[in-house]
Design an enzyme around this catalytic site. Structure first.
Site, PDB file in Angstrom:
ATOM      1  N   GLU A 188       3.205 -10.591  -6.271  1.00  0.00           N
ATOM      2  CA  GLU A 188       2.375 -11.242  -5.255  1.00  0.00           C
ATOM      3  C   GLU A 188       0.887 -11.147  -5.570  1.00  0.00           C
ATOM      4  O   GLU A 188       0.132 -12.058  -5.270  1.00  0.00           O
ATOM      5  CB  GLU A 188       2.651 -10.616  -3.887  1.00  0.00           C
ATOM      6  CG  GLU A 188       1.968 -11.327  -2.736  1.00  0.00           C
ATOM      7  CD  GLU A 188       2.378 -10.779  -1.389  1.00  0.00           C
ATOM      8  OE1 GLU A 188       2.338 -11.547  -0.414  1.00  0.00           O
ATOM      9  OE2 GLU A 188       2.728  -9.582  -1.306  1.00  0.00           O
ATOM     10  N   ARG A 196      15.200  -9.912   5.022  1.00  0.00           N
ATOM     11  CA  ARG A 196      15.135 -11.358   4.807  1.00  0.00           C
ATOM     12  C   ARG A 196      16.100 -11.807   3.713  1.00  0.00           C
ATOM     13  O   ARG A 196      16.183 -11.180   2.666  1.00  0.00           O
ATOM     14  CB  ARG A 196      13.706 -11.750   4.426  1.00  0.00           C
ATOM     15  CG  ARG A 196      13.442 -13.228   4.527  1.00  0.00           C
ATOM     16  CD  ARG A 196      11.947 -13.481   4.484  1.00  0.00           C
ATOM     17  NE  ARG A 196      11.658 -14.873   4.747  1.00  0.00           N
ATOM     18  CZ  ARG A 196      10.426 -15.358   4.873  1.00  0.00           C
ATOM     19  NH1 ARG A 196       9.398 -14.563   4.768  1.00  0.00           N
ATOM     20  NH2 ARG A 196      10.245 -16.636   5.091  1.00  0.00           N
ATOM     21  N   ALA A 248       0.837  -1.200   0.000  1.00  0.00           N
ATOM     22  CA  ALA A 248       0.000   0.000   0.000  1.00  0.00           C
ATOM     23  C   ALA A 248       0.874   1.254   0.000  1.00  0.00           C
ATOM     24  O   ALA A 248       0.542   2.253  -0.647  1.00  0.00           O
ATOM     25  CB  ALA A 248      -0.919   0.006   1.223  1.00  0.00           C
ATOM     26  N   ARG A 284      22.434   6.887   1.394  1.00  0.00           N
ATOM     27  CA  ARG A 284      23.801   7.126   0.928  1.00  0.00           C
ATOM     28  C   ARG A 284      24.039   8.594   0.581  1.00  0.00           C
ATOM     29  O   ARG A 284      25.160   9.092   0.701  1.00  0.00           O
ATOM     30  CB  ARG A 284      24.082   6.240  -0.289  1.00  0.00           C
ATOM     31  CG  ARG A 284      25.526   6.172  -0.709  1.00  0.00           C
ATOM     32  CD  ARG A 284      25.712   5.114  -1.790  1.00  0.00           C
ATOM     33  NE  ARG A 284      25.540   3.763  -1.268  1.00  0.00           N
ATOM     34  CZ  ARG A 284      25.490   2.672  -2.029  1.00  0.00           C
ATOM     35  NH1 ARG A 284      25.547   2.794  -3.347  1.00  0.00           N
ATOM     36  NH2 ARG A 284      25.352   1.480  -1.494  1.00  0.00           N
ATOM     37  N   LYS A 288      19.132   3.762   6.024  1.00  0.00           N
ATOM     38  CA  LYS A 288      20.329   4.047   5.228  1.00  0.00           C
ATOM     39  C   LYS A 288      19.967   5.062   4.174  1.00  0.00           C
ATOM     40  O   LYS A 288      18.918   4.951   3.533  1.00  0.00           O
ATOM     41  CB  LYS A 288      20.873   2.775   4.558  1.00  0.00           C
ATOM     42  CG  LYS A 288      22.088   3.047   3.660  1.00  0.00           C
ATOM     43  CD  LYS A 288      22.576   1.786   2.964  1.00  0.00           C
ATOM     44  CE  LYS A 288      23.780   2.078   2.067  1.00  0.00           C
ATOM     45  NZ  LYS A 288      24.262   0.877   1.361  1.00  0.00           N
ATOM     46  N   GLY A 292      21.725 -11.140   2.128  1.00  0.00           N
ATOM     47  CA  GLY A 292      22.755 -11.098   1.091  1.00  0.00           C
ATOM     48  C   GLY A 292      23.474  -9.778   1.068  1.00  0.00           C
ATOM     49  O   GLY A 292      23.990  -9.301   2.068  1.00  0.00           O
TER      50      GLY A 292
END
Length: 414
Positions: A215, A354, A191, A392, A390, A357
């Site tokens: 999804e 999640r 949303a 940058r 974060k 990486g």
């Protein structure tokens, strides 16, 4: 190899980062030695400095195969200019046509069930190759909805979005940015993306916006836009049981969207398919007038799965970052937070992303959405904290927003 294959190998050899976004496969190439070279490119994941460095690494890995690659022809092919996407499509098509021809010959010689199955698969692959990924214009989707209301069955400047989010981002979104939006399931990240898109459309003319909805279906996403833009409750939108006033509000939203260029795509899952589609759509927009949203990271399929989700996610986020830089466009990637954060009910941190990486490393901006009090029983109006964890090119900030799920509406809490 033919000229298209030579040119594509030379392009990849001299531009290592392209291996992240060009879904090339070893079997597309005629020569076994070149197939070995492509496998090495994929394995190296762009980790070479240029053609000479790639040749050295190939020789070290497979000296015999390296000896049989004709780099003179490859280098000569680089004097010509071809569109990258068209060349990739040509090489892929040549391969699938060749497979079909060989399968047809085998079936003509020996019409067995096995050869018939091989031939059918070859023709099916040709059809997949010819299929163009095409989304639905949001305006067309809303047109379809409005017509069915009575039949319930039937660039140099930052890209501005929501005013309060612009302040958090230091002015808005910029080209080359990979923006991650992380949240636990059902917090409202999809949303929130709809609100960002609506803000972009309101604040900029001639904007080209893509939402890759992995999804939800296009129709489900359309309903969310209608609810937000018309202020008609999502439940009523879904049921099509609207009052006269609500119908007028939806008609007004339809008129507003008639001049938009927002495309929703629910038919792309694989990384290479999405990046190719983004590259093509971005080419249709003026500089500084394109944004891509991907909802969400966990559903993006890698082109070359390793069996290690951590490595696959690292490859996916790196590919999106490279593409954002290459095209000088912002790409917004939604991501879920891990279960450990949900259990502890604490403020999200970078390590909560999640299958994280290289998300933290690749992202220019990381935004978290979360609730301080998840036990609050008032589901009609939720207080959501927006945390820029974060940035940058700017500062890290927080802001409180009120989320009204019935209308898909995010607004700053006063």
């Amino acid at each position: 190899m033919n000229s298209s294959q030579n040119w594509l190998i030379g392009k990849l050899a001299t531009n290592p980062r392209l291996i992240h976004t060009v879904p090339v496969k070893p079997e597309w190439f005629d020569e076994l030695a070149v197939q070995s070279l492509v496998r090495l490119m994929v394995k190296l994941d762009g980790d070479w400095l240029g053609e000479m460095d790639l040749i050295r690494k190939f020789s070290a890995a497979d000296k015999t195969a390296a000896h049989h690659v004709d780099w003179h022809q490859i280098d000569q092919s680089q004097s010509f200019h071809f569109p990258l996407d068209a060349t990739v499509a040509t090489v892929q098509k040549q391969y699938t046509v060749g497979q079909a021809q060989r399968a047809a010959t085998a079936f003509a010689t020996q019409p067995t069930d096995s050869n018939a199955e091989t031939l059918a698969k070859a023709f099916e692959q040709m059809q997949i190759t010819d299929t163009q990924i095409k989304g639905d214009q949001l305006s067309s989707l809303v047109d379809e909805y409005v017509e069915s209301i009575d039949h319930p069955q039937a660039a140099s400047q930052p890209i501005k979005t929501m005013a309060d989010v612009n302040m958090l981002l230091g002015g808005g979104m910029s080209g080359g940015q990979l923006i991650i939006i992380g949240a636990r399931p059902s917090t409202g990240k999809s949303a929130f993306a709809v609100n960002l898109i609506d803000g972009i459309q309101h604040n900029g003319s001639h904007m080209v916006i893509d939402l890759y909805s992995l999804e939800m279906t296009n129709q489900e996403t359309r309903n969310r836009f209608i609810a937000l833009m018309s202020m008609v409750p999502l439940g009523a939108v879904k049921s099509r049981m609207l009052t006269a006033g609500q119908k007028k509000a939806v008609e007004a939203a339809r008129g507003y969207l008639s001049h938009s260029n927002i495309q929703i795509v629910d038919s792309a899952q694989r990384l290479g398919t999405i990046t190719q589609a983004i590259r093509k759509r971005a080419a249709t927009a003026q500089k500084g007038h394109y944004v891509a949203f991907v909802d969400y990271l966990g559903l993006v399929e890698p082109d070359h799965p390793t069996g290690n989700r951590y490595q696959d996610v690292s490859h996916i986020t790196r590919a999106f970052k490279v593409l954002a830089n290459e095209l000088d466009v912002p790409i917004v990637l939604l991501s879920q937070l891990n279960r450990e954060n949900a259990r502890n009910k604490r403020e999200p941190e970078m390590y909560d992303l999640r299958d994280s990486g290289s998300i933290e490393q690749d992202a220019n901006v990381v935004i978290f959405l979360y609730q301080e009090d998840e036990d609050d029983e008032d589901d009609a109006h939720r207080e959501i904290l927006i945390k820029v964890a974060k940035n940058r090119d700017g500062s890290r900030k927080k802001a409180r927003f009120e989320f009204t799920p019935a209308y898909m509406l995010f607004k700053e809490a006063r």
